[in-house]
Design an enzyme around this catalytic site. Structure first.
Site, PDB file in Angstrom:
ATOM      1  CD1 TRP A 279     -14.138   1.439  24.337  1.00 61.87           C
ATOM      2  CD2 TRP A 279     -13.658   1.334  22.159  1.00 61.87           C
ATOM      3  NE1 TRP A 279     -12.970   2.143  24.135  1.00 61.87           N
ATOM      4  CE2 TRP A 279     -12.657   2.091  22.799  1.00 61.87           C
ATOM      5  CE3 TRP A 279     -13.554   1.117  20.777  1.00 61.87           C
ATOM      6  CZ2 TRP A 279     -11.571   2.642  22.105  1.00 61.87           C
ATOM      7  CZ3 TRP A 279     -12.478   1.667  20.092  1.00 61.87           C
ATOM      8  CH2 TRP A 279     -11.504   2.418  20.756  1.00 61.87           C
TER       9      TRP A 279
ATOM     10  CG  ASP B 280      -7.256  -2.033  31.762  1.00 64.19           C
ATOM     11  OD1 ASP B 280      -7.981  -2.360  30.790  1.00 64.19           O
ATOM     12  OD2 ASP B 280      -6.039  -1.843  31.628  1.00 64.19           O
TER      13      ASP B 280
END
Ligand code: NOJ
Ligand code: NOJ
Length: 423
Positions: free
Chosen positions: A148, A204
């Site tokens: 991830w 982000d």
């Protein structure tokens, strides 16, 4: 000179009558539209609250887990994302602060936040790959360990800010003991982590680019600053001083995001990894200001923010056919114009953010256009997914995205404030 008129003298009465009826009809249509929006909003706010509650503390998980969405595949959002959870819990925190009207009572709201505190303790102690920058957890509280984009450092910052508000609320009624015992240790962990990460790149909020982000930085600065004030109140002067120093450093880094020539705010800079096709202009910048309310740094009326909103509006208008097909409605906003997730579409939470932005500026009619856009794409029964198809306008991606409902409720709260000021 003879006056040129559309009416001869004897027609004047008739003309006036026509004119008056036209005004009446137009006025009536307008207020009928407004009334339709009002009644939709009042139904939808009940729906939104119910849907959020349905996604909290699922039967197969622990209390305090917040599902990003009940969807288990295409996409699988059956996790507790730290960012989404903190933004959703903001609704109940607002209720305790008297800043939103809900059906849940204050005791329920307080319990929901305590559950979230307990769940966070499990998260904080669970083995993970990027410590407190870990973006998502299973509903039992354990960290997700698959590949991830990590770390995502806005998560612990948003969570700390929320718990700091909760602590401040409890302190109003003499809760020093419970804050010191049960809350401050959880907050301090997040703040220590955030304070140490201020110069480190992270992914982000859209989980795609590793670098420095205006959103992440503003959330960090907000957490550190309000954390410094709380530490001081609790008598930890050394801790307070360190937090304030870190907050000041982040604040000075924010200026890197200003495009001085064009007077715009650039969301992503200093990319080190991940998506590299972005211009850097992103609706996340609006969200940053909404989610932190760092008005001293960027106010709702800051021309650099206004210019950025206008630029995004122009881009989204150009690229999404639904914006051209229904031009009377506000422009449906996506995350950023180069987005390819689900082929790149407008999202509910970003479009609602623009509505909220206008309401906060007191521009009710403008905000209502965006609300009308949302109303147009929401299912008849009030369900709200993550996105709407850029061609057909039909809903798409994660069903019942919890954050979409939270974004609706905060936009409506801002609308209520704007309406009450107008009266
Ligand atoms: C899943 C993330 O949640 C989403 O934000 C991102 O756009 C896609 N992965 C593609 O990276
Ligand atoms: C993808 C979004 O990009 C991200 O911001 C969000 O946290 C997750 N989906 C879960 O809703």
């Amino acid at each position: 000179m003879k006056k040129i008129s559309f009416f001869t003298k004897k027609d004047v009465g008739m003309g006036r009558l026509l004119f008056i009826s036209l005004v009446l009809v137009l006025g009536w249509t307008q207020s009928a539209t407004a009334a339709r929006l009002d009644s939709w909003i009042s139904q939808q706010r009940i729906m939104a609250e119910e849907q959020i509650l349905a996604n909290i503390s699922p039967a197969d998980g622990r209390p305090g887990a917040v599902l990003a969405s009940p969807s288990r595949r295409d996409p699988d959002y059956y996790y507790h994302w730290v960012r989404d959870a903190a933004l959703v819990m903001d609704i109940w925190m607002r209720q305790l602060e008297g800043r939103i009207t809900l059906k849940s009572d204050r005791l329920e709201s307080e319990q929901l936040i305590w559950d979230f505190v307990e769940f966070t303790k499990i998260n904080q102690a669970s083995p993970s790959i990027s410590y407190l920058g870990e973006p998502k957890y299973y509903v039992d509280g354990q960290a997700y360990l698959g590949p991830w984009g990590r770390p995502q450092n806005d998560g612990p910052a948003l969570r700390a800010s929320l718990f700091i508000r909760f602590a401040n609320h409890l302190l109003l009624s003499g809760g020093e003991g419970v804050v010191g015992r049960a809350l401050w240790p959880v907050i301090a962990k997040d703040l220590n982590y955030v304070g140490q990460q201020i110069t480190q790149p992270s992914f982000d909020l859209w989980e795609e680019v590793k670098g420095d982000h205006f959103y992440t930085r503003l959330t960090m600065r907000a957490a550190l600053r309000s954390g410094a004030t709380l530490a001081q109140r609790l008598g930890d002067n050394a801790g307070a001083a360190w937090l304030q120093t870190q907050a000041d450093i982040v604040e000075s880094l924010l200026s890197q995001h200003v495009d001085h020539g064009r007077q715009l705010i650039v969301e992503n800079i200093n990319r080190v990894e991940g998506a590299n096709y972005k211009s850097g202009f992103d609706t996340a910048t609006i969200l940053a200001v909404l989610h932190t309310r760092e008005q001293a740094i960027v106010s709702w009326f800051d021309p650099r923010l206004e210019n950025t909103v206008r630029l995004l509006e122009h881009r989204f208008h150009e690229i999404y056919p639904i914006n051209k097909n229904y031009p009377a409605l506000g422009v449906a906003f996506g995350r950023y114009s180069e987005d390819v997730y689900y082929n790149g579409n407008p999202w509910f939470l970003t479009t609602l953010a623009v509505a909220e932005f206008y309401y906060l500026r007191g521009e009710i009619a403008k905000g209502d256009q965006y609300m009308e856009r949302v109303r147009f794409h929401v299912a008849r029964d009030g369900h709200m997914s993550e996105q709407m198809d850029r061609h057909s306008g039909y809903m798409l991606s994660a069903a019942d995205l919890t954050w979409s409902y939270a974004a609706f409720l905060t936009a409506v709260a801002a609308r209520d404030v704007a309406l009450s000021k107008r009266k």
